[in-house]
Write a protein that holds these residues in place. Sequence first.
Motif, PDB file in Angstrom:
ATOM      1  N   PRO A   1       0.826  -1.211   0.000  1.00  0.00           N
ATOM      2  CA  PRO A   1       0.000   0.000   0.000  1.00  0.00           C
ATOM      3  C   PRO A   1       0.862   1.264   0.000  1.00  0.00           C
ATOM      4  O   PRO A   1       1.870   1.345   0.701  1.00  0.00           O
TER       5      PRO A   1
ATOM      6  N   GLY B   1      -5.453  -7.068  -6.213  1.00  0.00           N
ATOM      7  CA  GLY B   1      -5.500  -5.703  -5.701  1.00  0.00           C
ATOM      8  C   GLY B   1      -5.941  -4.733  -6.789  1.00  0.00           C
ATOM      9  O   GLY B   1      -6.644  -5.098  -7.734  1.00  0.00           O
ATOM     10  N   GLU B   2      -5.490  -3.487  -6.662  1.00  0.00           N
ATOM     11  CA  GLU B   2      -5.878  -2.449  -7.624  1.00  0.00           C
ATOM     12  C   GLU B   2      -4.720  -1.477  -7.801  1.00  0.00           C
ATOM     13  O   GLU B   2      -4.070  -1.081  -6.831  1.00  0.00           O
TER      14      GLU B   2
ATOM     15  N   THR C   1      -7.883   3.456 -13.556  1.00  0.00           N
ATOM     16  CA  THR C   1      -7.915   2.596 -12.380  1.00  0.00           C
ATOM     17  C   THR C   1      -8.004   1.166 -12.876  1.00  0.00           C
ATOM     18  O   THR C   1      -8.933   0.824 -13.619  1.00  0.00           O
TER      19      THR C   1
ATOM     20  N   SER D   1      -8.287  -2.536 -11.738  1.00  0.00           N
ATOM     21  CA  SER D   1      -8.557  -3.562 -10.733  1.00  0.00           C
ATOM     22  C   SER D   1      -8.062  -4.904 -11.262  1.00  0.00           C
ATOM     23  O   SER D   1      -7.608  -5.021 -12.406  1.00  0.00           O
TER      24      SER D   1
ATOM     25  N   ASN E   1      -0.010   2.064  -6.185  1.00  0.00           N
ATOM     26  CA  ASN E   1      -1.000   1.353  -5.371  1.00  0.00           C
ATOM     27  C   ASN E   1      -1.482   2.351  -4.328  1.00  0.00           C
ATOM     28  O   ASN E   1      -0.802   2.621  -3.350  1.00  0.00           O
TER      29      ASN E   1
ATOM     30  N   SER F   1      -4.063   2.087  -2.405  1.00  0.00           N
ATOM     31  CA  SER F   1      -4.780   1.496  -1.276  1.00  0.00           C
ATOM     32  C   SER F   1      -4.064   1.809   0.035  1.00  0.00           C
ATOM     33  O   SER F   1      -2.830   1.893   0.090  1.00  0.00           O
TER      34      SER F   1
ATOM     35  N   VAL G   1      -4.122  -2.692   1.241  1.00  0.00           N
ATOM     36  CA  VAL G   1      -4.144  -3.911   0.434  1.00  0.00           C
ATOM     37  C   VAL G   1      -2.977  -3.933  -0.546  1.00  0.00           C
ATOM     38  O   VAL G   1      -2.771  -2.973  -1.302  1.00  0.00           O
TER      39      VAL G   1
END
Length: 217
Positions: A105, A126-127, A156, A158, A175, A177, A180
């Motif tokens: 993250p 994740g994304e 974005t 995913s 990342n 997040s 995550v």
Amino acid sequence: MSVSHTSSTPASTTAPEAAATIGTADITSNPEPTAAVTAVTTPGLSTAHADATHPPTQAELLAFVRRTAADSELVASLPLDPEGRTWARLEGPGGSEAWLIGWPPGTGTGWHDHADSVGAFITASGELTENALAVRLPGEGWKTLELAEGVDRHRTLSAGRGRAFGSHHVHEVLNESADVHAVSVHAYYPPLPLMRRFSRSGSVLRLEQVERPEDWQ
């Protein structure tokens, strides 16, 4: 598929740039990759030889990263480090350079380009966020450029979503997040001869560093 694992110790880098002609031919999967980057050391890499009569296309690189990302056992084999990105060198198609990358993250690449190489990447878990510039930068003879309006692109990505891109593509991958990890697969052809790294402040892009393969391998 042979794999060589590497973990990172982040070093700081910066962001991108300017010009005026739109020049990144890209292919997206499902209509439509903070700033810490490190040198990569990958002992025992195997060297694949490209088929000079048929170098892999952007679409073929995208198909390769998509297939690889679907290999859940391979993706799960990548060691993840909460302190920095990790990666494993893969054998790409037709002599291409390929990587499996883990993103804790809050980490990212910083702004950079890929010289004459075309490429593709996809999020396996994740994304990830990609910020890109829809311009082709001058090759040499500049240190600072001012970007025109309207050149920024944002995606974005995913899990299961990715994109291919043409030569001289400028972007940063993040990342964003808070908690995550993400994992992604990347492929480039020809293997990256160099990467230029940039810093960015508003519309001003500054060339900060030029990295060559010995700096990350």
